[in-house]
Design an enzyme around this catalytic site. Structure first.
Site, PDB file in Angstrom:
ATOM      1  N   ILE A  17       6.577   7.688  -2.672  1.00  0.00           N
ATOM      2  CA  ILE A  17       5.712   8.226  -3.613  1.00  0.00           C
ATOM      3  C   ILE A  17       5.640   9.727  -3.555  1.00  0.00           C
ATOM      4  O   ILE A  17       5.913  10.273  -4.464  1.00  0.00           O
ATOM      5  CB  ILE A  17       4.311   7.665  -3.597  1.00  0.00           C
ATOM      6  CG1 ILE A  17       4.298   6.088  -4.067  1.00  0.00           C
ATOM      7  CG2 ILE A  17       3.280   8.452  -4.605  1.00  0.00           C
ATOM      8  CD1 ILE A  17       2.958   5.569  -3.823  1.00  0.00           C
ATOM      9  N   ARG A  93       2.393  -2.685   1.314  1.00  0.00           N
ATOM     10  CA  ARG A  93       2.324  -4.128   1.557  1.00  0.00           C
ATOM     11  C   ARG A  93       3.676  -4.530   1.197  1.00  0.00           C
ATOM     12  O   ARG A  93       4.791  -3.725   0.791  1.00  0.00           O
ATOM     13  CB  ARG A  93       1.355  -4.762   0.654  1.00  0.00           C
ATOM     14  CG  ARG A  93       1.799  -4.979  -0.784  1.00  0.00           C
ATOM     15  CD  ARG A  93       0.885  -5.890  -1.711  1.00  0.00           C
ATOM     16  NE  ARG A  93       0.883  -5.751  -2.980  1.00  0.00           N
ATOM     17  CZ  ARG A  93       0.576  -6.505  -3.861  1.00  0.00           C
ATOM     18  NH1 ARG A  93       0.264  -7.864  -3.738  1.00  0.00           N
ATOM     19  NH2 ARG A  93       0.644  -6.201  -5.432  1.00  0.00           N
ATOM     20  N   ASN A 106      -4.965   0.169   7.289  1.00  0.00           N
ATOM     21  CA  ASN A 106      -5.099   1.539   6.721  1.00  0.00           C
ATOM     22  C   ASN A 106      -6.194   2.324   6.569  1.00  0.00           C
ATOM     23  O   ASN A 106      -6.514   3.251   6.507  1.00  0.00           O
ATOM     24  CB  ASN A 106      -4.451   1.426   5.036  1.00  0.00           C
ATOM     25  CG  ASN A 106      -2.857   1.173   5.207  1.00  0.00           C
ATOM     26  OD1 ASN A 106      -2.142   1.582   5.988  1.00  0.00           O
ATOM     27  ND2 ASN A 106      -2.533   0.740   3.884  1.00  0.00           N
ATOM     28  N   GLY A 131      -3.380   5.468  -1.393  1.00  0.00           N
ATOM     29  CA  GLY A 131      -2.818   4.402  -0.363  1.00  0.00           C
ATOM     30  C   GLY A 131      -3.735   3.043  -0.247  1.00  0.00           C
ATOM     31  O   GLY A 131      -4.964   3.152  -0.631  1.00  0.00           O
ATOM     32  N   ASP A 160      -2.312   1.021 -13.417  1.00  0.00           N
ATOM     33  CA  ASP A 160      -2.664  -0.246 -14.050  1.00  0.00           C
ATOM     34  C   ASP A 160      -3.138  -0.022 -15.493  1.00  0.00           C
ATOM     35  O   ASP A 160      -2.530  -0.759 -16.343  1.00  0.00           O
ATOM     36  CB  ASP A 160      -3.878  -0.941 -13.376  1.00  0.00           C
ATOM     37  CG  ASP A 160      -3.491  -1.088 -11.838  1.00  0.00           C
ATOM     38  OD1 ASP A 160      -2.641  -1.735 -11.498  1.00  0.00           O
ATOM     39  OD2 ASP A 160      -4.411  -0.536 -11.325  1.00  0.00           O
ATOM     40  N   ARG A 163       0.634   0.455 -17.130  1.00  0.00           N
ATOM     41  CA  ARG A 163       1.113  -0.948 -17.538  1.00  0.00           C
ATOM     42  C   ARG A 163       0.441  -1.464 -18.474  1.00  0.00           C
ATOM     43  O   ARG A 163       1.288  -2.237 -19.213  1.00  0.00           O
ATOM     44  CB  ARG A 163       1.001  -1.649 -16.036  1.00  0.00           C
ATOM     45  CG  ARG A 163       1.979  -1.136 -14.765  1.00  0.00           C
ATOM     46  CD  ARG A 163       1.410  -1.760 -13.420  1.00  0.00           C
ATOM     47  NE  ARG A 163       2.273  -1.396 -12.265  1.00  0.00           N
ATOM     48  CZ  ARG A 163       2.062  -1.565 -11.162  1.00  0.00           C
ATOM     49  NH1 ARG A 163       0.851  -1.996 -10.844  1.00  0.00           N
ATOM     50  NH2 ARG A 163       2.883  -1.165 -10.045  1.00  0.00           N
ATOM     51  N   HIS A 188      -8.152  -2.255  -7.834  1.00  0.00           N
ATOM     52  CA  HIS A 188      -6.689  -2.284  -7.857  1.00  0.00           C
ATOM     53  C   HIS A 188      -6.150  -3.366  -6.901  1.00  0.00           C
ATOM     54  O   HIS A 188      -5.703  -3.199  -5.941  1.00  0.00           O
ATOM     55  CB  HIS A 188      -6.290  -0.930  -7.242  1.00  0.00           C
ATOM     56  CG  HIS A 188      -4.791  -0.752  -7.479  1.00  0.00           C
ATOM     57  ND1 HIS A 188      -4.011  -0.871  -8.437  1.00  0.00           N
ATOM     58  CD2 HIS A 188      -3.787  -0.641  -6.517  1.00  0.00           C
ATOM     59  CE1 HIS A 188      -2.743  -0.647  -8.247  1.00  0.00           C
ATOM     60  NE2 HIS A 188      -2.496  -0.787  -6.913  1.00  0.00           N
TER      61      HIS A 188
HETATM   62  P1  NAD Z   1       5.986   4.861   2.175  1.00  0.00           P
HETATM   63  O1  NAD Z   1       5.973   3.851   3.166  1.00  0.00           O
HETATM   64  O2  NAD Z   1       7.403   5.090   1.490  1.00  0.00           O
HETATM   65  O3  NAD Z   1       5.409   6.334   2.515  1.00  0.00           O
HETATM   66  C1  NAD Z   1       4.103   6.316   3.152  1.00  0.00           C
HETATM   67  C2  NAD Z   1       4.286   7.478   3.980  1.00  0.00           C
HETATM   68  O4  NAD Z   1       3.050   7.762   4.610  1.00  0.00           O
HETATM   69  C3  NAD Z   1       5.390   7.630   5.146  1.00  0.00           C
HETATM   70  O5  NAD Z   1       6.272   8.600   5.101  1.00  0.00           O
HETATM   71  C4  NAD Z   1       4.373   7.489   6.549  1.00  0.00           C
HETATM   72  O6  NAD Z   1       5.060   8.217   7.351  1.00  0.00           O
HETATM   73  C5  NAD Z   1       3.028   8.233   6.100  1.00  0.00           C
HETATM   74  N1  NAD Z   1       2.005   7.869   6.585  1.00  0.00           N
HETATM   75  C6  NAD Z   1       1.520   6.790   7.271  1.00  0.00           C
HETATM   76  N2  NAD Z   1       0.637   7.024   7.767  1.00  0.00           N
HETATM   77  C7  NAD Z   1      -0.218   8.260   7.574  1.00  0.00           C
HETATM   78  C8  NAD Z   1      -1.029   9.007   8.103  1.00  0.00           C
HETATM   79  N3  NAD Z   1      -1.994   8.466   8.735  1.00  0.00           N
HETATM   80  N4  NAD Z   1      -1.156  10.299   7.738  1.00  0.00           N
HETATM   81  C9  NAD Z   1      -0.157  10.942   7.056  1.00  0.00           C
HETATM   82  N5  NAD Z   1       0.826   9.990   6.724  1.00  0.00           N
HETATM   83  C10 NAD Z   1       1.091   8.915   6.893  1.00  0.00           C
HETATM   84  O7  NAD Z   1       4.901   4.276   1.069  1.00  0.00           O
HETATM   85  P2  NAD Z   1       4.870   4.553  -0.505  1.00  0.00           P
HETATM   86  O8  NAD Z   1       5.752   3.571  -1.154  1.00  0.00           O
HETATM   87  O9  NAD Z   1       4.827   5.910  -0.623  1.00  0.00           O
HETATM   88  O10 NAD Z   1       3.389   3.949  -0.460  1.00  0.00           O
HETATM   89  C11 NAD Z   1       2.222   4.717  -0.026  1.00  0.00           C
HETATM   90  C12 NAD Z   1       0.792   3.911  -0.362  1.00  0.00           C
HETATM   91  O11 NAD Z   1       0.504   4.100  -1.809  1.00  0.00           O
HETATM   92  C13 NAD Z   1       0.971   2.297   0.183  1.00  0.00           C
HETATM   93  O12 NAD Z   1      -0.540   2.146   0.598  1.00  0.00           O
HETATM   94  C14 NAD Z   1       1.033   1.682  -1.154  1.00  0.00           C
HETATM   95  O13 NAD Z   1       0.577   0.512  -1.079  1.00  0.00           O
HETATM   96  C15 NAD Z   1       0.275   2.642  -1.832  1.00  0.00           C
HETATM   97  N6  NAD Z   1       0.480   2.446  -3.340  1.00  0.00           N
HETATM   98  C16 NAD Z   1      -0.834   2.434  -4.265  1.00  0.00           C
HETATM   99  C17 NAD Z   1      -0.510   2.426  -5.592  1.00  0.00           C
HETATM  100  C18 NAD Z   1      -1.828   2.643  -6.590  1.00  0.00           C
HETATM  101  O14 NAD Z   1      -1.751   2.165  -7.579  1.00  0.00           O
HETATM  102  N7  NAD Z   1      -2.869   2.599  -6.311  1.00  0.00           N
HETATM  103  C19 NAD Z   1       0.572   2.319  -6.200  1.00  0.00           C
HETATM  104  C20 NAD Z   1       1.794   2.471  -5.453  1.00  0.00           C
HETATM  105  C21 NAD Z   1       1.536   2.423  -3.961  1.00  0.00           C
HETATM  106  C1  LMR Z   2       1.472  -1.173  -7.013  1.00  0.00           C
HETATM  107  O1  LMR Z   2       0.284  -1.704  -7.899  1.00  0.00           O
HETATM  108  O2  LMR Z   2       2.652  -1.226  -7.445  1.00  0.00           O
HETATM  109  C2  LMR Z   2       0.976  -0.778  -5.760  1.00  0.00           C
HETATM  110  O3  LMR Z   2      -0.367  -0.822  -5.840  1.00  0.00           O
HETATM  111  C3  LMR Z   2       1.820  -1.375  -4.662  1.00  0.00           C
HETATM  112  C4  LMR Z   2       1.508  -2.880  -4.585  1.00  0.00           C
HETATM  113  O4  LMR Z   2       1.281  -3.098  -3.293  1.00  0.00           O
HETATM  114  O5  LMR Z   2       1.280  -3.538  -5.337  1.00  0.00           O
END
Ligand code: NAD
Ligand code: LMR
Length: 329
Positions: A17, A93, A106, A131, A160, A163, A188
């Site tokens: 992200i 996840r 987390n 996150g 959401d 979407r 969420h």
């Molecule tokens: P990713 O694994 O590609 O990147 C996460 C990054 O966070 C990694 O580079 C890791 O080194 C770093 N990280 C982990 N723990 C850390 C900490 N304590 N401090 C600083 N950095 C840390 O994951 P991503 O695809 O970028 O997703 C990140 C989060 O966003 C996940 O929890 C995912 O489920 C969430 N997410 C939420 C939504 C939403 O709609 N709310 C949508 C998509 C993803």
């Molecule tokens: C999403 O909605 O795409 C994110 O929250 C990632 C996930 O775990 O579904």
């Protein structure tokens, strides 16, 4: 005269992200085309080399609005004086998991980060938790807010909302700009409720344009509620570009007044509005005023059917809160 730069902290900045989020922020797509920014990036020590590579790429774009980049694994460095914070860094996840399965892994991240934000960020800092599970992680970070404003801790349900708008537009065969008033209620998670009953298509109630209620209550809800899992199944990784875009939308729409007739979905601290238990981080239809403060839209009614779904999502959030109550001190 040029504006004073704002400080924008992004955690997990070398992740999926982060890679989609940093460049549009630096280009002025979030805080405005005349607002300089300083990016303060946080990563785990193991990902700092990768983060430095991202910082080199930012430099190579020669963004006129980018007035500085710091890369660090120190919380106090990343959050120092921050005006806006994107809390992305955490574990995503995998297939077969629910977002709530990440809660014990987390959740603790957000205690330390919340404490550091409260200690060193600007006192009016605006925090967006991305996150997962984002509503409850936001609650954990917010519990540390003593000097900063607890109302300024929010969770992301904008993906959401986007979407849901995409699905309704496709079904009705209209451009997405024809959809208004669509908001997400709740967590969420698969219990979220995309409230189509109060949304409009070209100014008409959605149910006047899409008359197939079985589709609205069935396939539509399920598609939106399960979209994250469907993307993980298809890509093998969770959504990234669309998540970054939603994070940009959330923060942009928090830094400007909401246009007339529109609403924005934000996971915010419930004050008991609409019967949702006070204190939960719950997604409501919100509006932002000229001073940059959100409020929950009051003049919206849920039908009995919709209310049952909205309450079920609140019940799930109460359970999540119970599971991490040791992290709220
Ligand atoms: P990713 O694994 O590609 O990147 C996460 C990054 O966070 C990694 O580079 C890791 O080194 C770093 N990280 C982990 N723990 C850390 C900490 N304590 N401090 C600083 N950095 C840390 O994951 P991503 O695809 O970028 O997703 C990140 C989060 O966003 C996940 O929890 C995912 O489920 C969430 N997410 C939420 C939504 C939403 O709609 N709310 C949508 C998509 C993803
Ligand atoms: C999403 O909605 O795409 C994110 O929250 C990632 C996930 O775990 O579904």
């Amino acid at each position: 005269m040029s504006k004073t730069p704002i400080r924008v902290a992004v955690t997990g900045a070398a992740g999926q992200i982060g890679y989609s989020l940093l460049f549009p922020i630096a280009a002025g797509e979030v805080f405005g085309p005349d607002q300089p920014v300083i990016l303060q990036l946080l990563e785990l020590p193991v990902a700092l080399d990768a983060l430095r590579g991202v910082a080199m790429e930012l430099e190579d774009c020669a963004f006129p609005l980018l007035h500085g980049v710091t890369c660090s694994s120190e919380l106090e460095t990343a959050f120092a004086g921050a005006n806006a914070v994107f809390l992305v860094g955490s574990k995503p996840r995998g297939p077969g998991q629910e977002r709530a399965d990440l809660i014990r892994e987390n959740g603790p991240i957000f205690t330390g980060q919340g404490r550091a934000i409260d200690a060193v960020a600007d006192k009016d800092v605006k925090v967006l938790v991305v996150g997962n599970p984002c509503n409850t992680n936001c609650l954990i970070a917010q519990a540390q807010a003593k000097r900063t404003n607890p109302a300024n801790y929010t969770a992301m349900t904008r993906l959401d909302q986007n979407r849901a708008i995409g699905q309704l537009a496709a079904r009705a065969g209209v451009p997405v700009a024809s959809i208004s008033g669509l908001a997400i209620w709740g967590n969420h998670s698969p219990t979220m409720y995309p409230d189509y009953e109060n949304a409009r298509i070209n100014g008409k109630p959605v149910t006047d344009v899409i008359t197939d209620e079985a589709w609205l209550d069935g396939e539509f809800l399920k598609t939106v509620q399960q979209r994250g899992a469907a993307i993980i199944k298809a890509r093998g990784k969770s959504s990234a570009a669309s998540a970054a875009f939603a994070a940009m939308n959330h923060m942009r729409d928090w830094f400007r007044p909401t246009p007339a007739g529109e609403v924005v979905s934000m996971g915010v601290s419930s004050d008991g509005s609409h019967g949702i238990p006070a204190g939960l981080i719950y997604s409501f239809p919100c509006r932002v005023d000229a001073a940059g403060n959100w409020s929950i839209v009051q003049e919206v009614e849920l039908s009995a059917k919709a209310r049952a779904k909205a309450m079920a999502s609140a019940d799930e959030l109460l359970e999540e809160r119970e599971a991490i109550k040791d992290l709220l001190g």
